[in-house]
Design an enzyme around this catalytic site. Sequence first.
Site, PDB file in Angstrom:
ATOM      1  N   GLN A  21       0.823  -1.208   0.000  1.00  0.00           N
ATOM      2  CA  GLN A  21       0.000   0.000   0.000  1.00  0.00           C
ATOM      3  C   GLN A  21       0.853   1.253   0.000  1.00  0.00           C
ATOM      4  OE1 GLN A  21      -2.022   0.701   3.693  1.00  0.00           O
ATOM      5  NE2 GLN A  21      -3.604   1.971   2.787  1.00  0.00           N
ATOM      6  N   GLY A  22       0.820   2.006  -1.081  1.00  0.00           N
ATOM      7  CA  GLY A  22       1.614   3.237  -1.153  1.00  0.00           C
ATOM      8  C   GLY A  22       0.746   4.459  -0.963  1.00  0.00           C
ATOM      9  N   GLU A  33     -13.259  -2.070   5.350  1.00  0.00           N
ATOM     10  CA  GLU A  33     -12.939  -2.910   6.502  1.00  0.00           C
ATOM     11  C   GLU A  33     -13.667  -2.359   7.699  1.00  0.00           C
ATOM     12  OE1 GLU A  33     -10.620  -5.844   7.906  1.00  0.00           O
ATOM     13  OE2 GLU A  33      -9.087  -4.291   8.015  1.00  0.00           O
ATOM     14  N   ASN A  91      -5.974   6.553  16.689  1.00  0.00           N
ATOM     15  CA  ASN A  91      -7.122   6.604  17.602  1.00  0.00           C
ATOM     16  C   ASN A  91      -7.619   8.030  17.812  1.00  0.00           C
ATOM     17  OD1 ASN A  91      -6.876   3.883  17.659  1.00  0.00           O
ATOM     18  ND2 ASN A  91      -6.796   3.692  19.897  1.00  0.00           N
ATOM     19  N   GLU A  92      -6.727   8.998  17.647  1.00  0.00           N
ATOM     20  CA  GLU A  92      -7.178  10.397  17.758  1.00  0.00           C
ATOM     21  C   GLU A  92      -8.078  10.738  16.569  1.00  0.00           C
ATOM     22  OE1 GLU A  92      -3.856   9.478  18.197  1.00  0.00           O
ATOM     23  OE2 GLU A  92      -4.219   9.491  20.356  1.00  0.00           O
TER      24      GLU A  92
HETATM   25  C1  LIG Z   1       4.033  -0.047  11.622  1.00  0.00           C
HETATM   26  C2  LIG Z   1       3.293   0.826  10.649  1.00  0.00           C
HETATM   27  C3  LIG Z   1       2.865   0.305   9.438  1.00  0.00           C
HETATM   28  C4  LIG Z   1       2.222   1.115   8.491  1.00  0.00           C
HETATM   29  N1  LIG Z   1       1.891   0.580   7.260  1.00  0.00           N
HETATM   30  C5  LIG Z   1       1.443   1.414   6.264  1.00  0.00           C
HETATM   31  C6  LIG Z   1       1.292   0.943   4.919  1.00  0.00           C
HETATM   32  O1  LIG Z   1       1.516  -0.234   4.606  1.00  0.00           O
HETATM   33  N2  LIG Z   1       0.925   1.807   3.969  1.00  0.00           N
HETATM   34  C7  LIG Z   1       0.654   3.120   4.242  1.00  0.00           C
HETATM   35  O2  LIG Z   1       0.299   3.849   3.337  1.00  0.00           O
HETATM   36  N3  LIG Z   1       0.784   3.612   5.508  1.00  0.00           N
HETATM   37  C8  LIG Z   1       1.182   2.796   6.527  1.00  0.00           C
HETATM   38  N4  LIG Z   1       1.372   3.279   7.816  1.00  0.00           N
HETATM   39  C9  LIG Z   1       1.208   4.723   8.060  1.00  0.00           C
HETATM   40  C10 LIG Z   1       0.092   5.087   8.998  1.00  0.00           C
HETATM   41  O3  LIG Z   1      -1.127   5.010   8.368  1.00  0.00           O
HETATM   42  C11 LIG Z   1       0.419   6.486   9.569  1.00  0.00           C
HETATM   43  O4  LIG Z   1       1.447   6.299  10.508  1.00  0.00           O
HETATM   44  C12 LIG Z   1      -0.758   7.131  10.223  1.00  0.00           C
HETATM   45  O5  LIG Z   1      -1.644   7.581   9.253  1.00  0.00           O
HETATM   46  C13 LIG Z   1      -0.369   8.298  11.127  1.00  0.00           C
HETATM   47  O6  LIG Z   1       0.422   9.217  10.436  1.00  0.00           O
HETATM   48  P1  LIG Z   1       1.807   9.730  11.043  1.00  0.00           P
HETATM   49  O7  LIG Z   1       2.548   8.567  11.530  1.00  0.00           O
HETATM   50  O8  LIG Z   1       2.436  10.597  10.037  1.00  0.00           O
HETATM   51  O9  LIG Z   1       1.394  10.606  12.293  1.00  0.00           O
HETATM   52  P2  LIG Z   1       0.817  12.097  12.273  1.00  0.00           P
HETATM   53  O10 LIG Z   1      -0.317  12.174  11.353  1.00  0.00           O
HETATM   54  O11 LIG Z   1       1.927  13.047  12.119  1.00  0.00           O
HETATM   55  O12 LIG Z   1       0.228  12.190  13.743  1.00  0.00           O
HETATM   56  C14 LIG Z   1       0.995  12.493  14.897  1.00  0.00           C
HETATM   57  C15 LIG Z   1       0.050  12.565  16.075  1.00  0.00           C
HETATM   58  O13 LIG Z   1      -0.889  13.620  15.877  1.00  0.00           O
HETATM   59  C16 LIG Z   1      -2.200  13.137  15.982  1.00  0.00           C
HETATM   60  N5  LIG Z   1      -3.074  13.908  15.108  1.00  0.00           N
HETATM   61  C17 LIG Z   1      -2.885  14.166  13.793  1.00  0.00           C
HETATM   62  N6  LIG Z   1      -3.910  14.892  13.329  1.00  0.00           N
HETATM   63  C18 LIG Z   1      -4.757  15.090  14.359  1.00  0.00           C
HETATM   64  C19 LIG Z   1      -6.011  15.780  14.514  1.00  0.00           C
HETATM   65  N7  LIG Z   1      -6.586  16.387  13.489  1.00  0.00           N
HETATM   66  N8  LIG Z   1      -6.595  15.762  15.728  1.00  0.00           N
HETATM   67  C20 LIG Z   1      -6.027  15.138  16.773  1.00  0.00           C
HETATM   68  N9  LIG Z   1      -4.854  14.485  16.688  1.00  0.00           N
HETATM   69  C21 LIG Z   1      -4.222  14.463  15.494  1.00  0.00           C
HETATM   70  C22 LIG Z   1      -2.090  11.687  15.600  1.00  0.00           C
HETATM   71  O14 LIG Z   1      -3.173  10.945  16.093  1.00  0.00           O
HETATM   72  C23 LIG Z   1      -0.800  11.314  16.259  1.00  0.00           C
HETATM   73  O15 LIG Z   1      -1.005  11.094  17.608  1.00  0.00           O
HETATM   74  C24 LIG Z   1       1.973   2.485   8.785  1.00  0.00           C
HETATM   75  C25 LIG Z   1       2.384   3.004  10.021  1.00  0.00           C
HETATM   76  C26 LIG Z   1       3.034   2.205  10.948  1.00  0.00           C
HETATM   77  C27 LIG Z   1       3.470   2.811  12.258  1.00  0.00           C
END
Ligand SMILES: Cc1cc2nc3c(=O)[nH]c(=O)nc-3n(C[C@H](O)[C@H](O)[C@H](O)COP(=O)(O)OP(=O)(O)OC[C@H]3O[C@@H](n4cnc5c(N)ncnc54)[C@H](O)[C@@H]3O)c2cc1C
Lengths: 374, 400
Positions: B126-127, B244, B386-387
């Site tokens: 998934q990209g 899902e 979860n946020e």
């Molecule tokens: C082990 C792992 C596997 C993954 N696999 C894939 C994959 O295969 N393909 C893919 O495309 N992605 C994948 N992901 C990415 C995943 O979907 C993102 O990590 C996720 O969307 C959160 O983005 P971020 O890590 O950039 O955190 P950020 O979005 O930067 O968030 C940082 C913090 O801010 C909070 N936050 C952000 N916006 C808000 C808001 N509006 N209100 C309140 N709180 C907020 C978040 O909840 C979090 O606590 C994976 C991530 C992990 C850790």
Amino acid sequence: MDFDLSDDQRMIKDSVERLIADRYGFESRRALMRNPEGWSREMWAQMAELGLLGVAFDEAHGGFGGGPVETMLIAEAFGRGLVVEPYFATVVLGAGLIRRAGSADQQAAYLPQVASGELLLAFAHHERHARNDLAHVAATATEQDGVWTITGEKSLVLHGDTADKVIVSARVAGETTDHNGIGLFVVDAVGLNRRGYATQDGQRAAEIAFDATPAEAVLSLDGFPAIAATVDAAIAFVCAEAVGGMAEMHSSTVDYMKTRKQFGRAIGEFQVLQHRAVDMFVNLEQSRSMALYATMMAEEPDAAERARAISSAKVAIGRNGRAVGQEAIQLHGGIAMTMEYKVGHYFKRMTMIEKLFGDTEHHLAKVAQAGGAL
Amino acid sequence: MDLSFTAEERAFRDEMRDFFHTAIPERIRRKLREGLHHSNDDQIETQRILNARGIAVPNWPVAWGGQDWSPVQIYMWQDEMQQACVPFPLAFNCSMVGPVIAEFATEEHKQRFLPRAANLDDWWCQGFSEPGAGSDLASLRTTAVRDGDEWVINGQKTWTTLGQYADWIFVLARTDMAAKKQEGISFLLVDMKTPGITVRPIQTIDGGHEVNEVWFDEVRVPAGNLVGQENKGWDYAKFLLGNERTGIARIGISKSRIKRIRELAAFERVGEGRLIDEPKFREKLASVEIDLKALEMTQMRVVAQERTLPRGKPNPMSSVLKIKGSELQQATTELMMDVIGPYVAPFFTEEELEGRNEPPIGPDDAATAAPMYFNWRKISIYGGSNEIQRNILAKAVLGF
Ligand SMILES: Cc1cc2nc3c(=O)[nH]c(=O)nc-3n(C[C@H](O)[C@H](O)[C@H](O)COP(=O)(O)OP(=O)(O)OC[C@H]3O[C@@H](n4cnc5c(N)ncnc54)[C@H](O)[C@@H]3O)c2cc1C
């Protein structure tokens, strides 16, 4: 009560903090850990040079004559740096046992070598089925013609793989979990059967088997009080260390929240996240207070009072450390799940501290049984 | 109201349970039970067994290998599979790209991709996420520019789970730079062997390698690899994520973890007794189980609503399942840490664990307890943190 540091204490704090700031950045730490032993002898020599190894020893033993406060200052700085050198095993546990259980001659023989960095120690005490029972010692020691020999298996011996000498607990009398009848022996590590490994938080440990292994010295034939006191001091140490780690996790989280942008703004602008960062801060401050309390009580002569205070601190640190660690990761998002990022390493260290010398549940039960924390 | 399962439903559950226990090799199931990672070969082997039986992709349209099952049957299939410690059919193929292709792609795409996806002949990844686009996915910056009969892709994806094994990647890329951020995105299928793609591993805090960075440098893909319409990719992505709706609670996985915790706690000695007999420990375990029971009932209610909701439309109740389900999975890892006690400390790589001749240190599963605790912190971050789930509920259900 006076929370201000004396000039001497401030000097120690400055010098250890400078060492960590200059030499223990995230990348430098990795380089130190790439040494074959998992830590750096050169760094160890530097710690000796700065007087950190003997900080709590008498001046006659090459020390600085400090006490729990000095040790706490070092622990907190080490927590910030996630120090991997065997300070805890050698100075806090090993030398702590020698100071509490050893004769004047034994102290004079070993402690100066610890202070100068020549002698590495470890405490071989835990056994497979001891769980949290500090008095569980099944290994035995027997005397023949004035020589004590030890037989049994010790487990999770912190830095047991590189120690020059190992302090071993072994039963000289009584049943496996009796408080009486536990001897403390010094064993030369050369030729010991030991299996070293890394731990989850980047430290080292070993499984060590003794098979009629001769001891070079007997520290005590009734060692439990010294063990309990040393372990309490060790818990006070890791509490302060945890505060250093929590402080780092908290400041990293706040900094990150101010710079990470999603939805066109810094995530720190979301009030719901601000409140959680504030809760981390509250937990950190509560932890800091309990680490100070543990420090204050670390040398309390009344063993029951001391134990109750130390267990209270361990509970607070265990819970807060877990909460702060989990929140630090959650508020960072994916980035904190990576080895490349420092927060995860503090989280792992907090997790291991929680399990060290009795987990939260164990210490909570102890405080409850002792009639409470107040 | 009849809150019990019908006789047919119960028979179906038994049939699934038998099949999972007998058809999927114990060698593979054991790994999941003990908290080890299964290999990519294990994943492929398992999925092919399921596919041969016609149950790898029951959620797909029947014409493409799906089953005409009720939501209750789908739930039972999943729950039994998880409880039996069977590796779940690769989500990227079966829950993500498959349903999108089946719904929006051309007949030619369907024939070309769906049977291979179901059988894991092609491994998809998934990209979506990018360094600057996590929770705010629509701010993604990877671009695809049309050049003759090709798209030229430039940019960087990250967190690409199991991308190191992937044959194909489905990518969200910006195709209209002027449009509003959700409106200029397209959904593209890209062969991982295309020149210009670089995959770099990211090591997670447990020491594992399951995520990657995927870089695109002038990557040329045929124009026909666009799914559906240009600039409609965001709709397909929402469909994909909304699909899902009930699986995300992963209740069966929490149940299998708890079963394992009970097994190990029965061996762990505490003083004269066993850990499983300690009242405090039992209460802690029971309270997680009570939450899990409640979540299971909640999930059944959401499953029952499924019949009335259009496919691919998100149900905000699924956010309840995600929040609570992730918290409970994480709680099981903490319980396991309690069981293992001080023996969570020794660290071994999976290679060391599998090839070792030396005896393990401490109780069974000691070596996987802490890595799993560390690794599973991801569950409350990915798939909509979860946020973000709370934001959804606050808006969609509470009306704030
Ligand atoms: C082990 C792992 C596997 C993954 N696999 C894939 C994959 O295969 N393909 C893919 O495309 N992605 C994948 N992901 C990415 C995943 O979907 C993102 O990590 C996720 O969307 C959160 O983005 P971020 O890590 O950039 O955190 P950020 O979005 O930067 O968030 C940082 C913090 O801010 C909070 N936050 C952000 N916006 C808000 C808001 N509006 N209100 C309140 N709180 C907020 C978040 O909840 C979090 O606590 C994976 C991530 C992990 C850790």
